[in-house]
Design a protein around this motif. Structure first.
Motif, PDB file in Angstrom:
ATOM      1  N   PHE A   1     -69.802 -21.306 -39.790  1.00  0.00           N
ATOM      2  CA  PHE A   1     -69.204 -20.731 -40.995  1.00  0.00           C
ATOM      3  C   PHE A   1     -68.062 -19.771 -40.642  1.00  0.00           C
ATOM      4  O   PHE A   1     -66.979 -19.842 -41.234  1.00  0.00           O
ATOM      5  CB  PHE A   1     -70.267 -20.005 -41.821  1.00  0.00           C
TER       6      PHE A   1
ATOM      7  N   LEU B   1     -75.276 -22.073 -37.273  1.00  0.00           N
ATOM      8  CA  LEU B   1     -74.725 -22.185 -38.627  1.00  0.00           C
ATOM      9  C   LEU B   1     -73.814 -20.998 -38.954  1.00  0.00           C
ATOM     10  O   LEU B   1     -72.764 -21.179 -39.582  1.00  0.00           O
ATOM     11  CB  LEU B   1     -75.841 -22.329 -39.654  1.00  0.00           C
ATOM     12  N   ALA B   2     -74.192 -19.799 -38.522  1.00  0.00           N
ATOM     13  CA  ALA B   2     -73.347 -18.632 -38.771  1.00  0.00           C
ATOM     14  C   ALA B   2     -72.002 -18.780 -38.067  1.00  0.00           C
ATOM     15  O   ALA B   2     -70.941 -18.511 -38.658  1.00  0.00           O
ATOM     16  CB  ALA B   2     -74.055 -17.358 -38.305  1.00  0.00           C
TER      17      ALA B   2
ATOM     18  N   THR C   1     -64.212 -20.551 -41.392  1.00  0.00           N
ATOM     19  CA  THR C   1     -63.449 -19.676 -42.286  1.00  0.00           C
ATOM     20  C   THR C   1     -62.160 -19.206 -41.624  1.00  0.00           C
ATOM     21  O   THR C   1     -61.092 -19.204 -42.258  1.00  0.00           O
ATOM     22  CB  THR C   1     -64.310 -18.467 -42.716  1.00  0.00           C
TER      23      THR C   1
ATOM     24  N   LEU D   1     -72.057 -26.575 -36.363  1.00  0.00           N
ATOM     25  CA  LEU D   1     -72.719 -27.053 -37.571  1.00  0.00           C
ATOM     26  C   LEU D   1     -73.648 -28.215 -37.220  1.00  0.00           C
ATOM     27  O   LEU D   1     -74.796 -28.269 -37.677  1.00  0.00           O
ATOM     28  CB  LEU D   1     -71.670 -27.487 -38.602  1.00  0.00           C
TER      29      LEU D   1
ATOM     30  N   SER E   1     -66.204 -25.475 -34.774  1.00  0.00           N
ATOM     31  CA  SER E   1     -67.018 -25.241 -35.969  1.00  0.00           C
ATOM     32  C   SER E   1     -67.938 -26.412 -36.261  1.00  0.00           C
ATOM     33  O   SER E   1     -69.133 -26.223 -36.530  1.00  0.00           O
ATOM     34  CB  SER E   1     -66.114 -24.996 -37.184  1.00  0.00           C
TER      35      SER E   1
END
Length: 167
Positions: free
Chosen positions: A39, A35-36, A43, A72, A68
């Motif tokens: 993100f 998840l990090a 971004t 996720l 990404s």
């Protein structure tokens, strides 16, 4: 400019996902890095798109978002207990999508960095295809996928990120 940042976290997530696939990290614990990284790379892609003034910049952001969404999805599958078949089919979509990038990059490789990048795209396409075979089709490739994920993390992302950060 943000490539070393993305590569460092892609290296971390692929390396740790490889170890997770080897049963060295628990399902619950692997969620954090996935998840990090989703993100962080998401971004970076959004920032890239915001400043994109060429089709190449948009393409770079779009390809980054494929990474990404993969991370996720892995994280969400671990949280929900999903079997990963949807991620497997998405992995086929990604493998087919990034294969032309590998071919074009290798065809135009005029320096070692571009050659390395083309080989990375080819390796990532192969890795996503392995995930398709494993998750969507249920082929018994757990050990192969784990080793390929770990090697990809170290050699296509982590080590190059360190080289760029300390150059």
């Amino acid at each position: 400019m943000l490539l070393p940042l993305s590569l460092l976290f892609v290296g971390a997530v692929l390396t740790l996902n490889g170890l997770w696939m080897m049963n060295r990290i628990s399902d619950r614990e692997i969620v954090v890095i996935n998840l990090a990284t989703a993100f962080i790379t998401g971004t970076v892609a959004v920032l890239t798109m915001a400043g994109a003034d060429t089709p190449g910049a948009v393409k770079g952001a779009a390809l980054t978002l494929l990474f990404s969404l993969t991370y996720l999805w892995v994280g969400m599958n671990r949280l929900t207990g999903s079997d990963g078949r949807g991620l497997g089919w998405f992995s086929l979509f990604v493998a087919i999508t990034v294969l032309p990038e590998a071919v074009v990059t290798l065809r135009h490789a005029g320096d070692p960095m571009t050659l390395w990048l083309g080989l990375c795209w080819a390796g990532w396409a192969g890795l996503w295809f392995l995930y398709f075979l494993l998750l969507a089709l249920g082929r018994p490739l757990e050990k192969t996928a784990a080793a390929a994920t770990l090697a990809s993390g170290v050699f296509t992302a982590w080590m190059p990120a360190l080289a760029m950060l300390y150059a």
